[in-house]
Design a protein around this motif. Structure first.
Motif, mmCIF file in Angstrom:
data_model
loop_
_atom_site.group_PDB
_atom_site.id
_atom_site.type_symbol
_atom_site.label_atom_id
_atom_site.label_comp_id
_atom_site.label_asym_id
_atom_site.label_seq_id
_atom_site.Cartn_x
_atom_site.Cartn_y
_atom_site.Cartn_z
ATOM 1 N N GLU A 123 -11.794 -17.385 6.062
ATOM 2 C CA GLU A 123 -11.673 -18.836 6.203
ATOM 3 C C GLU A 123 -12.431 -19.327 7.434
ATOM 4 O OE1 GLU A 123 -10.817 -22.294 4.517
ATOM 5 O OE2 GLU A 123 -10.296 -20.373 3.659
ATOM 6 N N GLU B 62 -16.060 -19.431 6.514
ATOM 7 C CA GLU B 62 -16.363 -20.575 5.655
ATOM 8 C C GLU B 62 -16.375 -21.876 6.451
ATOM 9 O OE1 GLU B 62 -13.599 -20.425 2.397
ATOM 10 O OE2 GLU B 62 -14.466 -18.565 1.621
ATOM 11 N N GLU B 63 -15.494 -21.981 7.437
ATOM 12 C CA GLU B 63 -15.388 -23.201 8.245
ATOM 13 C C GLU B 63 -16.499 -23.298 9.283
ATOM 14 O OE1 GLU B 63 -13.619 -26.758 9.779
ATOM 15 O OE2 GLU B 63 -13.159 -25.669 7.945
ATOM 16 N N PHE C 131 -5.274 -22.774 5.563
ATOM 17 C CA PHE C 131 -6.608 -22.973 5.060
ATOM 18 C C PHE C 131 -6.795 -24.412 4.589
ATOM 19 C CE2 PHE C 131 -5.506 -18.513 3.685
ATOM 20 C CZ PHE C 131 -6.041 -17.940 4.815
#
Length: 111
Positions: free
Chosen positions: A47, A50-51, A109
């Motif tokens: 996560e 991805e962020e 998330f």
């Protein structure tokens, strides 16, 4: 030892991470490097990737509410003390089954 929050360089075998959701003050934690082997922590790292991508400088930042991260730490520590890999949560290294029904990680998330 699982819940360490500190400043300065981490001791050998530990790594510094920052934890905090958007709009929340980030807190610095020291966690054992063995967390890198746990599927729940790997999910948090995924996560973060991805962020923020791979271009983070300094400590890895995990976009999760601090209270949720502390709960994940408790689960990981409980699993570490268990005699079976990843405790009673049913993870067997097959890439599925590691999301815990009694602790939905959705709060950590972005939806």
């Amino acid at each position: 030892m699982g819940k360490r929050e500190a400043t300065g360089a981490p001791p050998k075998g530990w790594m510094a991470i920052r934890v905090g959701a958007e709009g929340e003050e980030k807190r610095r934690f020291l966690v054992p490097v063995m967390y890198l082997n746990h599927p729940l922590f790997l999910g948090l790292l995924k996560e973060a990737e991805e962020e923020y991508g791979f271009a983070q400088k300094g400590a890895i930042t995990i976009p999760c509410h601090v209270e949720h991260f502390c709960h994940v730490q408790e689960i990981i520590e409980r699993d570490r003390r268990s005699s079976t890999p990843y405790g009673h949560h049913g993870y067997h290294g097959h890439g599925h089954g590691h999301v815990l029904p009694h602790f939905p990680l959705v709060g950590c998330f972005k939806a």
